[in-house]
Design an enzyme around this catalytic site. Structure first.
Site, mmCIF file in Angstrom:
data_model
loop_
_atom_site.group_PDB
_atom_site.id
_atom_site.type_symbol
_atom_site.label_atom_id
_atom_site.label_comp_id
_atom_site.label_asym_id
_atom_site.label_seq_id
_atom_site.Cartn_x
_atom_site.Cartn_y
_atom_site.Cartn_z
ATOM 1 N N ASP A 296 -60.493 17.925 -24.447
ATOM 2 C CA ASP A 296 -59.523 18.994 -24.187
ATOM 3 C C ASP A 296 -60.227 20.053 -23.341
ATOM 4 O O ASP A 296 -61.461 20.069 -23.234
ATOM 5 C CB ASP A 296 -59.040 19.600 -25.514
ATOM 6 C CG ASP A 296 -57.895 20.594 -25.352
ATOM 7 O OD1 ASP A 296 -57.216 20.568 -24.301
ATOM 8 O OD2 ASP A 296 -57.677 21.405 -26.271
ATOM 9 N N HIS A 297 -59.440 20.935 -22.749
ATOM 10 C CA HIS A 297 -59.988 22.081 -22.054
ATOM 11 C C HIS A 297 -60.058 23.258 -23.022
ATOM 12 O O HIS A 297 -59.018 23.831 -23.377
ATOM 13 C CB HIS A 297 -59.117 22.459 -20.856
ATOM 14 C CG HIS A 297 -59.171 21.470 -19.734
ATOM 15 N ND1 HIS A 297 -58.056 21.104 -19.011
ATOM 16 C CD2 HIS A 297 -60.212 20.763 -19.213
ATOM 17 C CE1 HIS A 297 -58.412 20.221 -18.088
ATOM 18 N NE2 HIS A 297 -59.712 19.992 -18.206
ATOM 19 N N TYR A 470 -54.087 23.130 -24.289
ATOM 20 C CA TYR A 470 -53.010 22.151 -24.506
ATOM 21 C C TYR A 470 -53.164 20.909 -23.644
ATOM 22 O O TYR A 470 -52.182 20.345 -23.161
ATOM 23 C CB TYR A 470 -51.639 22.803 -24.273
ATOM 24 C CG TYR A 470 -51.541 24.220 -24.769
ATOM 25 C CD1 TYR A 470 -51.591 24.493 -26.137
ATOM 26 C CD2 TYR A 470 -51.432 25.289 -23.888
ATOM 27 C CE1 TYR A 470 -51.535 25.788 -26.610
ATOM 28 C CE2 TYR A 470 -51.377 26.588 -24.347
ATOM 29 C CZ TYR A 470 -51.433 26.836 -25.716
ATOM 30 O OH TYR A 470 -51.385 28.135 -26.173
ATOM 31 N N HIS A 471 -54.410 20.446 -23.482
ATOM 32 C CA HIS A 471 -54.665 19.290 -22.622
ATOM 33 C C HIS A 471 -55.432 18.192 -23.348
ATOM 34 O O HIS A 471 -56.441 17.690 -22.833
ATOM 35 C CB HIS A 471 -55.443 19.729 -21.370
ATOM 36 C CG HIS A 471 -54.744 20.746 -20.530
ATOM 37 N ND1 HIS A 471 -55.420 21.619 -19.702
ATOM 38 C CD2 HIS A 471 -53.429 21.032 -20.396
ATOM 39 C CE1 HIS A 471 -54.545 22.399 -19.085
ATOM 40 N NE2 HIS A 471 -53.329 22.069 -19.486
ATOM 41 N N PRO A 472 -54.981 17.754 -24.520
ATOM 42 C CA PRO A 472 -55.700 16.662 -25.197
ATOM 43 C C PRO A 472 -55.549 15.355 -24.423
ATOM 44 O O PRO A 472 -54.502 15.070 -23.845
ATOM 45 C CB PRO A 472 -55.021 16.587 -26.567
ATOM 46 C CG PRO A 472 -53.648 17.126 -26.340
ATOM 47 C CD PRO A 472 -53.803 18.192 -25.290
#
Length: 549
Positions: A296-297, A470-472
């Protein structure tokens, strides 16, 4: 259980990838296609009004609202993880930023990870074919595709100050971060068209639903894949309180995302055998990589008070809100047509990185939460993402019950390098805001980072502030080694009739927002599935290739 239904293809999840697949797999009319979505239709007006993002991105009626387990390097905090549970998936609740990732991300997949089919030259034609950009068509852009992409155009002095500060600080500017120069600060693109959100559902699924051979079922919770021998032959799901079974002639495609896809595979006996047995699940295929490689980020948001009343905080006034809504209803313009995060950048936190390792998102407002309510402040926010973290985590089952949420261990900042990069990020962001372009506007830094001066103090603040952007991704990654889950054409190893097509297949996280890459992956997957030739690769020029000859 009712009598089995029969389809050629079943797509699980009507999110960013699923909507693209549904359109493309049903296009020629020869295949019967079913797409299942656990959530409802995307009927809420707040989904389609861009500024309504703050109303929808945690709305429990259209959101899984996951939460991590206690994160050991974040003072054991649990991090909220909103994911779309609605037609359009997370593309219906996200902040609409359209970024493709750096070209070198994909070239690293091809050259370093052995994924020869995934160089940027092979991906670029699919980005272009999907895109309907208001910038027009060129070597990097498409203007004839279904996905509306609009350059940020809402006028606010703080956006101008941000761009000027990029120049003054030496961090640089770019006319187009998805174009020739993917480095510097810029006005960002958003998945909007004519002042409305252009989700994957709007762009891809809705036009396709007029076809007789495409069926969408909402409120359909898939419980498991049906495995017979060495093949997935169907699925079982619950719809309106009734258990149903679907038989599949050709393929099942899991497009549930980086959390739901590995969960579904494990519930169906596809995953780490010992973990499955521990939950009473009979292993069908021992794939130890399912649920691993969770990336993730990590993001830190710095907030500064604004000395002049030019921020958009007054929109919460009932009269102003009503006027903004009325203007949007009339001509789709004004603040309601803005996705707020209209400026940002790709920058380097140190001289040792080969290309930008940090990303800015800039908004002309400060946001605080009081319970579930949002409070806007006369402030501006600079959010900084770490783009290529060394840390990775995993997803595991809590039980064999499909209604039980999985355990999410993101393990943010467990690699020491990640904390150091975010400390560098804070210094870089502060330097940007310290430029003369912000002199009229810059007030005090607010929040936990405000008093942090030394690297040790900043690191402590970073551990207190770090959240998700919100980047899994990565939990069913592509590859051919023992921990890979799918091959280059996204077929699950060791079993036929099953592919995974969503952000979970990314072997390494890309250096920007994930929505556009996920749609690109799905478009390429559709051609793989149908046995069609891939689009001809296109080698565009970029500023870094010119510099190196």
């Amino acid at each position: 259980m009712t009598k089995p239904l029969r389809y050629d293809y079943v797509i699980i999840g009507a999110g960013s990838a699923g909507c693209v697949l549904a359109n493309r797999l049903s296009a020629d009319g020869r295949n019967q296609v079913l797409i299942l979505e656990a959530g409802p239709l995307d009927r809420s007006i707040f989904i389609h009004v861009p500024a309504g993002v703050y109303k929808v991105y945690k709305d429990p009626s259209i959101n899984w609202n996951y939460e991590t387990e206690a994160e050991p390097e974040l003072y054991d905090r649990r991090v909220g993880m909103p994911r779309g549970r609605v037609v359009g998936g997370s593309s219906s609740i996200n902040a609409m930023v359209y970024m493709r990732g750096h070209p070198l991300d994909y070239d690293r997949w091809a050259s370093e990870l052995g994924l020869a089919k995934w160089s940027y030259a092979q991906c670029l034609p699919y980005f272009k074919a999907s895109e309907n950009s208001d910038r027009g068509a060129d070597d990097w852009r498409g203007a004839d595709g279904p996905l509306g992409v609009t350059k940020g155009c809402y006028e606010n002095q703080l956006y101008d100050a941000f761009l000027d500060a990029g120049e003054q600080s030496g961090q640089g500017t770019s006319d187009d971060l998805n174009g020739y120069k993917p480095e510097g600060v810029a006005r960002l693109d958003a998945t909007k068209k004519n002042g409305r959100r252009c989700s994957a559902a709007v762009a891809h699924l809705r036009p396709a639903l007029a076809r007789d051979n495409l069926t969408l079922k909402t409120d359909a919770m898939v419980h498991r894949l049906v495995v017979e021998g060495n093949r997935v032959s169907g699925i079982e799901f619950e719809h309106k309180g009734e258990r149903q079974r679907v038989e599949v002639e050709k393929e099942v495609i899991s497009s549930g995302g980086a959390i739901n896809s590995p969960q579904l595979l494990m519930l169906s006996g596809i995953g780490p055998a010992d973990h499955l047995r521990a939950h009473g699940i009979t292993p069908q295929i021992d794939l130890p990589g399912v649920g691993r490689n969770l990336q993730d980020h990590a993001t830190v948001a710095l907030k500064f008070s604004c000395l002049e009343p030019v921020t958009i905080h007054k929109i919460t006034n009932p009269v102003r809100k009503a006027l903004a809504g009325a203007r949007w209803m009339v001509d789709r313009s004004g603040i309601a047509s803005s996705n707020i995060w209209e400026a940002g950048g790709l920058v380097r936190g140190n001289a040792d990185v080969a290309y930008p390792n940090l990303q800015y998102h800039f908004g002309p407002v400060g946001v605080d939460y009081e319970g579930t309510k949002i409070r806007l402040e006369q402030a501006f926010t600079l959010q900084i993402d770490q783009l290529r973290p060394k840390s990775s985590g995993h997803i595991e089952l809590k039980s064999a019950n499909p209604l039980d949420r999985p355990a999410l261990h993101f393990d943010y900042l467990t690699a020491p390098e990640d904390a150091r990069e975010l400390v560098e990020a804070v210094h870089l962001a502060r330097d940007l805001v310290a430029q003369r372009a912000f002199d009229r506007f810059r007030g005090a830094e607010l929040g936990p980072s405000a008093g942090a001066k030394t690297d040790e103090e900043i690191e402590a603040a970073v551990r207190q502030l770090t959240e998700t952007d919100y980047h899994p991704c990565g939990t069913c990654r592509m590859g051919s080694d023992s921990l890979a889950v799918v091959d280059e054409e996204l077929k699950v190893h060791g079993i036929s009739g099953l592919r995974v097509v969503d952000a979970s297949v990314m072997p390494q996280i890309i250096s920007a927002n994930l929505n556009a890459p996920t749609q690109m992956i799905a478009a390429r997957a559709a051609d793989f599935i149908l046995g069609r030739p891939q689009l001809e690769p296109f080698h565009a020029r970029f500023h870094f290739s010119d510099e190196t000859g």
